[in-house]
Design an enzyme around this catalytic site. Sequence first.
Site, PDB file in Angstrom:
ATOM      1  N   GLY A   1       0.986  -1.012  -0.361  1.00  0.00           N
ATOM      2  CA  GLY A   1       0.124  -0.172  -0.082  1.00  0.00           C
ATOM      3  C   GLY A   1       0.501   1.029   0.273  1.00  0.00           C
ATOM      4  O   GLY A   1       0.246   2.709   0.724  1.00  0.00           O
TER       5      GLY A   1
ATOM      6  N   ASN B   1       1.552   3.360  -2.497  1.00  0.00           N
ATOM      7  CA  ASN B   1       0.467   4.487  -3.092  1.00  0.00           C
ATOM      8  C   ASN B   1      -0.806   4.968  -2.045  1.00  0.00           C
ATOM      9  O   ASN B   1      -1.255   6.269  -2.414  1.00  0.00           O
ATOM     10  CB  ASN B   1      -0.502   3.918  -4.869  1.00  0.00           C
ATOM     11  CG  ASN B   1       0.958   3.928  -5.687  1.00  0.00           C
ATOM     12  OD1 ASN B   1       1.481   4.815  -5.938  1.00  0.00           O
ATOM     13  ND2 ASN B   1       0.812   3.008  -6.637  1.00  0.00           N
TER      14      ASN B   1
ATOM     15  N   HIS C   1      -1.848   1.459 -12.953  1.00  0.00           N
ATOM     16  CA  HIS C   1      -1.163   0.139 -13.691  1.00  0.00           C
ATOM     17  C   HIS C   1       0.750   0.066 -13.644  1.00  0.00           C
ATOM     18  O   HIS C   1       0.949   1.537 -14.848  1.00  0.00           O
ATOM     19  CB  HIS C   1      -1.262   0.011 -14.826  1.00  0.00           C
ATOM     20  CG  HIS C   1      -0.962  -1.578 -15.429  1.00  0.00           C
ATOM     21  ND1 HIS C   1      -1.362  -2.594 -14.907  1.00  0.00           N
ATOM     22  CD2 HIS C   1      -0.050  -1.531 -16.256  1.00  0.00           C
ATOM     23  CE1 HIS C   1      -0.366  -4.144 -15.423  1.00  0.00           C
ATOM     24  NE2 HIS C   1       0.034  -2.846 -16.353  1.00  0.00           N
TER      25      HIS C   1
ATOM     26  N   ASP D   1      -7.508  -3.741 -16.905  1.00  0.00           N
ATOM     27  CA  ASP D   1      -5.859  -2.967 -17.312  1.00  0.00           C
ATOM     28  C   ASP D   1      -6.888  -2.549 -18.452  1.00  0.00           C
ATOM     29  O   ASP D   1      -6.099  -2.090 -19.531  1.00  0.00           O
ATOM     30  CB  ASP D   1      -4.708  -3.254 -17.870  1.00  0.00           C
ATOM     31  CG  ASP D   1      -4.184  -3.665 -16.458  1.00  0.00           C
ATOM     32  OD1 ASP D   1      -4.571  -3.289 -15.453  1.00  0.00           O
ATOM     33  OD2 ASP D   1      -3.499  -4.847 -16.425  1.00  0.00           O
TER      34      ASP D   1
END
Length: 191
Positions: free
Chosen positions: A13, A15, A105, A146
């Site tokens: 985690g 981000n 991504h 994605d």
Amino acid sequence: MKKRIAIFASGSGSNAQKIMEHFKYSDEAEVSLVLSNNPDAYVLQRADNFEIPSHVFDRNEFYQTDNIVDILKRLDIDLIVLAGFLWLVPENLLKAYPNKIINIHPALLPKHGGKGMYGDRVHKAVLAAGDEEHGITIHFVNENFDEGEVIYQGRFKVEKDDTLETIKFKGQQLEHLHYPKVVENLLKKYH
């Protein structure tokens, strides 16, 4: 009224941490909930450090029930942010939050995306392909891995002597710099 963010994460985690830091003192928005499919994910500790409630779920709760949608609705969540979340988002969640679920991504989509393409696997594929350019993609989430509409891409040049570790580091720098800002800009568009 502050806009409310829910973060889904499966692992460490980093981000999620950057987003929590970014909105900690914001008058505009807050991280209201962190959700994980992994009871041992370090992101849960990060949430706890910020005094943000968390919810751990299993495959059955996520795919066979409306519990997660109900929790998000009860909390008036405005935006769902996937930060290293490895499961495909189910249809009930996509329908409940159209164009309000975003993901990051670690590659320049459509290159090196799809099921099973995450973490080091992506960076190894970039090196194996001899790509001269690498980066990150922030995109809306749809029913396929994605493939949602791209919101932002950050790029860097792959140098001849770059290793897995150096391109991973460069990518993470871009992620940590841009993901919170993209979240903030998106929230400004929601009334």
